[in-house]
Design an enzyme around this catalytic site. Sequence first.
Site, mmCIF file in Angstrom:
data_model
loop_
_atom_site.group_PDB
_atom_site.id
_atom_site.type_symbol
_atom_site.label_atom_id
_atom_site.label_comp_id
_atom_site.label_asym_id
_atom_site.label_seq_id
_atom_site.Cartn_x
_atom_site.Cartn_y
_atom_site.Cartn_z
ATOM 1 N N GLU A 1 4.948 48.173 46.227
ATOM 2 C CA GLU A 1 6.227 47.649 46.065
ATOM 3 C C GLU A 1 7.353 48.362 45.509
ATOM 4 O OE1 GLU A 1 4.122 46.935 41.908
ATOM 5 O OE2 GLU A 1 3.514 47.537 44.309
ATOM 6 N N SER B 1 32.808 31.142 35.420
ATOM 7 C CA SER B 1 33.367 32.491 34.777
ATOM 8 C C SER B 1 33.960 33.566 35.594
ATOM 9 C CB SER B 1 32.051 32.789 34.077
ATOM 10 O OG SER B 1 31.220 33.618 35.201
ATOM 11 N N GLY B 2 33.586 33.337 37.037
ATOM 12 C CA GLY B 2 33.879 34.278 38.097
ATOM 13 C C GLY B 2 33.007 35.272 38.287
ATOM 14 N N GLY B 3 31.828 35.179 37.534
ATOM 15 C CA GLY B 3 30.647 36.179 37.774
ATOM 16 C C GLY B 3 29.663 35.810 38.933
ATOM 17 N N VAL B 4 28.828 36.443 39.227
ATOM 18 C CA VAL B 4 28.004 36.438 40.433
ATOM 19 C C VAL B 4 27.709 34.899 40.544
ATOM 20 C CG1 VAL B 4 26.349 37.019 41.962
ATOM 21 C CG2 VAL B 4 27.798 38.545 40.982
ATOM 22 N N ASP B 5 26.683 34.541 39.558
ATOM 23 C CA ASP B 5 25.803 33.591 39.482
ATOM 24 C C ASP B 5 26.681 32.180 39.343
ATOM 25 O OD1 ASP B 5 23.632 35.245 39.430
ATOM 26 O OD2 ASP B 5 23.492 34.930 37.273
ATOM 27 N N SER B 6 27.740 31.967 38.736
ATOM 28 C CA SER B 6 28.517 30.871 38.603
ATOM 29 C C SER B 6 29.432 30.667 40.057
ATOM 30 C CB SER B 6 29.281 30.697 37.560
ATOM 31 O OG SER B 6 30.664 31.719 37.407
ATOM 32 N N SER B 7 29.682 31.775 40.621
ATOM 33 C CA SER B 7 30.647 31.961 41.891
ATOM 34 C C SER B 7 29.766 31.303 42.907
ATOM 35 C CB SER B 7 31.214 33.064 41.896
ATOM 36 O OG SER B 7 32.010 33.641 40.816
ATOM 37 N N CYS C 1 -3.270 47.866 42.141
ATOM 38 C CA CYS C 1 -3.690 48.689 40.960
ATOM 39 C C CYS C 1 -4.445 47.799 40.009
ATOM 40 C CB CYS C 1 -2.329 48.857 40.224
ATOM 41 S SG CYS C 1 -2.549 50.439 38.997
ATOM 42 N N HIS D 1 1.129 51.617 44.200
ATOM 43 C CA HIS D 1 1.915 50.558 43.961
ATOM 44 C C HIS D 1 2.864 50.522 45.452
ATOM 45 C CE1 HIS D 1 1.768 49.035 39.908
ATOM 46 N NE2 HIS D 1 1.048 50.365 39.808
#
EC number: 6.3.5.2
Length: 525
Positions: free
Chosen positions: A183, A235-241, A86, A181
Site C-alpha cells: 500500500e 463553514s467553507g471547509g472541504v467537508d461541509s462545502s 506483513c 507493504h
Amino acid sequence: MTQNIHQDRILILDFGSQYTQLLARRVREIGVYCELWAWDVSEAQIRDFNPSGIILSGGPESTTEAGSPRAPEYVFQAGVPVLGVCYGMQTMAMQLGGRVESSTEREFGYAKVEVTAPGRLFDGIQDALSADGNAVLDVWMSHGDKVTAIPSDFTTVASTETCPYAIMANEAKRFYGVQFHPEVTHTHQGQHMLQRFVLEICGCAALWTPATIIEDAVVRMREQIGDDEVILGLSGGVDSSVTALLLHRAIGKRLTCVFVDNGLLRLNEAEQVMDMFGDRFGLNIIHVNAEARFLSALSGIADPEAKRKTIGRVFVEVFDEEAAKLPQVKWLAQGTIYPDVIESAASATGKAHVIKSHHNVGGLPEEMKLGLVEPLKELFKDEVRKIGLELGLPYDMLYRHPFPGPGLGVRVLGEVKKEYCDLLRRADAIFIEELHKADLYNKVSQAFTVFLPVRSVGVMGDGRKYDWVVSLRAVETIDFMTAHWAHLPYDFLGRVSNRIINEVNGISRVVYDISGKPPATIEWE
C-alpha cells in the site's frame, strides 16, 4: 436505475498498522468499495457484509506472543480470496499450520524481493530481472518477526536475502501472504499488485468512481429525506462545502445552510463563502455575523483547550438559535467523513489512544430532535475532494492547506482580541500570496502565520516603534504525524518579512519557526 456501487466489496481487518487507512484508500482508488473493521469481528458480521475478498492488515504486535491478535477462523472458511500483509501474513501462516519466529535481523525500509515461482498475484509484475532471470520487486519492509515455515498447502513465491518467505500462496484457495507493504508508494508495483488481487482474483468490478458516488448519494438522500427540509452548518471547509453541494443537488431549496462568521476566519473568507455558495451555486444561506459574540466569550481566556471549548460552545448556541427559527426543518446534515466513523468506532470499543475534542455540530442539544444526514460518512478525505471537483468546486479551494476548526483562535497565542486577529489575517494573507507567486504553495504541506502576544522594538524612518511579533510556519509531511520544517529560500523569507512589516501597521518583527514534529506540534496551540 443506478448501479449498486457497493455490490463488490473488500473487507479489511485492522491489526493496528499505521498504514491501514492507506490500504483502504488504495483499494478505493482501484474503484472498489471497502470497509475497515477491527480484527476481532464476528463470523455473523463477516457473513452479513458478504465481502468479495478479505485483506488482513499489518500491525505492531508479535504473533509469537500469547494473546496477540488473530484473524477470525471464518476468514479462512468463507470461500473468498484472502491477502495477508506483513502481520496479516504472519497470522495467516501461524493459524493455518505454519511457524513464525522473532528474527535477530529486522527488516525496515527498502528491500529487493526475488520472485522464484509463478503466481496469479505477481505474474508479469516486476521492477527488474535478477541474474537468474527472475522478476525482482522493489518493496518496503517493516517487520521484526518472520515466517520460518509456511503451511503445508502453500508454496513459496518469493524471498529476500534475510526473509526466506517474502511471498507465500495457496492458489487453490486464493490465499496470499506478503511480508512487505504493497500500500505504500515505496513499494513501486504495490498498487499494481492490489489491483490484481481486487479486480482479477476477487473478481470485483470498478464501480466506485466520483460520478457514481454522487449519483448513489443523491438517490439515498432523496429516499432518506423525502419531502422534508434540512439544515447544515456551512463553514467553507472541504467537508461541509461538498456536503452542501451534494444536498443541493438532491433536494434543492429545501436545504438551508447556516454560515456563522466567528471573526476567526482568514482574510475575506466570509465574503468568499457567500459569493461562492450563494451567488455562484445558488444555495439558500443564512449569514450570521457573530464576531462580537465570539470575541466577547473569548475575552480573558488564554488556555488553548479552554479557547477550543468556548468556540465550540458559542457555535452550538448560535447554530441552535438559527435552527429554532426554522421549525419546519426535520434533518441536520453533517460533513462526517469515514476516518471520523473509524475514530468513533475505536473510541466505543476502547481501542483508540487519543480522541480529539471536536467543535462541530455534534454537540447540538438533543431537544432539537432532528434526524441526521451524513452523505460523506463512507468517504476518505481524498475522495471528498475528488467529488468536490466533480461537483464544480474550484481546485484551489478543495486543496487548500489545512485550517483548524477554531480558526485564528488557536493561531493567536494566548488571549484572542480583534486587533490581534486583524493583524494576523493580513500578515497570513501576504505569506500565502507570496507562496503562490513563488510556486511554493503546493510544495509545502501546510503554511500559516502565528501571532505572538509579545512586543518588539523596531525602527521605521527616524523613529522607533514597539509593535507585535508574528512567526511564519511551513512544514513538509506525508501524514501529518511527523513533519519537517520547510527549507524555504532565504530571499523568499526576506521578501515576505519585508512586506509584512511594511504593509501591516502594528507588526515590527517576523520570525520563522524551524521546529520539527516531534518534538513540536505543527500548530502552536
